[in-house]
Enzyme design. Sequence first.
Site, PDB file in Angstrom:
ATOM      1  N   ASP A  88      48.708  41.426  46.770  1.00  0.00           N
ATOM      2  CA  ASP A  88      47.464  40.692  46.559  1.00  0.00           C
ATOM      3  C   ASP A  88      47.665  39.189  46.728  1.00  0.00           C
ATOM      4  O   ASP A  88      48.648  38.632  46.212  1.00  0.00           O
ATOM      5  CB  ASP A  88      46.972  40.914  45.119  1.00  0.00           C
ATOM      6  CG  ASP A  88      45.805  41.869  45.044  1.00  0.00           C
ATOM      7  OD1 ASP A  88      45.158  42.128  46.073  1.00  0.00           O
ATOM      8  OD2 ASP A  88      45.538  42.370  43.930  1.00  0.00           O
ATOM      9  N   GLU A 187      35.707  48.753  45.208  1.00  0.00           N
ATOM     10  CA  GLU A 187      35.876  48.862  43.748  1.00  0.00           C
ATOM     11  C   GLU A 187      34.537  48.797  43.024  1.00  0.00           C
ATOM     12  O   GLU A 187      33.682  47.951  43.331  1.00  0.00           O
ATOM     13  CB  GLU A 187      36.780  47.723  43.233  1.00  0.00           C
ATOM     14  CG  GLU A 187      36.917  47.750  41.710  1.00  0.00           C
ATOM     15  CD  GLU A 187      38.032  46.884  41.148  1.00  0.00           C
ATOM     16  OE1 GLU A 187      38.747  46.225  41.928  1.00  0.00           O
ATOM     17  OE2 GLU A 187      38.171  46.878  39.905  1.00  0.00           O
TER      18      GLU A 187
HETATM   19  O1  KIV Z   1      44.884  44.029  41.329  1.00  0.00           O
HETATM   20  C1  KIV Z   1      44.781  45.255  41.477  1.00  0.00           C
HETATM   21  O2  KIV Z   1      45.513  46.055  40.890  1.00  0.00           O
HETATM   22  C2  KIV Z   1      43.751  45.721  42.405  1.00  0.00           C
HETATM   23  C3  KIV Z   1      43.426  47.180  42.394  1.00  0.00           C
HETATM   24  C4  KIV Z   1      42.808  47.573  41.120  1.00  0.00           C
HETATM   25  C5  KIV Z   1      42.634  47.586  43.567  1.00  0.00           C
HETATM   26  O3  KIV Z   1      43.196  44.964  43.123  1.00  0.00           O
END
Ligand code: KIV
Length: 269
Positions: A88, A187
């Site tokens: 991310d 989501e």
């Molecule tokens: O940060 C995370 O774990 C996510 C998932 C819930 C998709 O973005």
Amino acid sequence: MSAQAPIKRLSVPQIASRKGEEPLVALTAYTAPMATLVDAHADIILVGDSLGMVVHGLPSTLGVTLEMMILHGQAVMRGSHRAMVVIDMPFGSYEESPEQAFRNAARVMAETGCGAVKLEGGTRMADTIRFLVDRGIPVMAHVGLTPQSTNVMGGFKTQGRDQASWPAHLADAQAVAEAGAFSLVVEGVMEALADRITDSVPIPTIGIGASARCDGQILVLDDMLGLSGRVPRFVQKFGDLAPRADQAIAAYAAAVRDRSFPGEDQVYR
Ligand code: KIV
């Protein structure tokens, strides 16, 4: 030279080719040992910025830094060898401009060796996604309930309750697919909207609190193992590890207090 060829990780084309095919199994992991467990079963390991809450006890994902993502990303890469690892992009590391996004995403890719980055946002992030993909950075997009924007959204609210909002959500999904994202996390959206999104984009959708008809599913590992405290309503628990961990810790504490803890000569006998 080793006689056996090293096992290769799943690639972007392999993940993209699962549209409408065998569902993609995705889970989060933040550490090497957990990544090893997940790697045996999952196609995608997401080093999610949820690690801010799950591992670091932060109140939201907003305080997560690029350095935290890189450190956990490196650990997950060391603990896995088969799944695609996606990391991310944390809040504030990509929204300012495509150039800022490229600089930071390139750092994540170079310092971890991960397969792709994930970033939140639909139409508003399309130009940035195109900029990254054109320069060699595979992007997983994330639409619907986007936790980094909950201050604007007014909390963690299921999206698409009002059908009047559906065209905007569909436009978001189509914009990121057209911009070159290879997959799309959907989501916290109403099931019928999630199905419309899945039907309207050529890339795999990966649902979380969305619909079983998505092309794959993702959950936060600690939530699904029953290790987190409060979890969203949609999280199906596949384990209840917190009470078992508590029992083990209590047994250890009792052994220490009773002096029934084995001495070194007993351990190494
Ligand atoms: O940060 C995370 O774990 C996510 C998932 C819930 C998709 O973005």
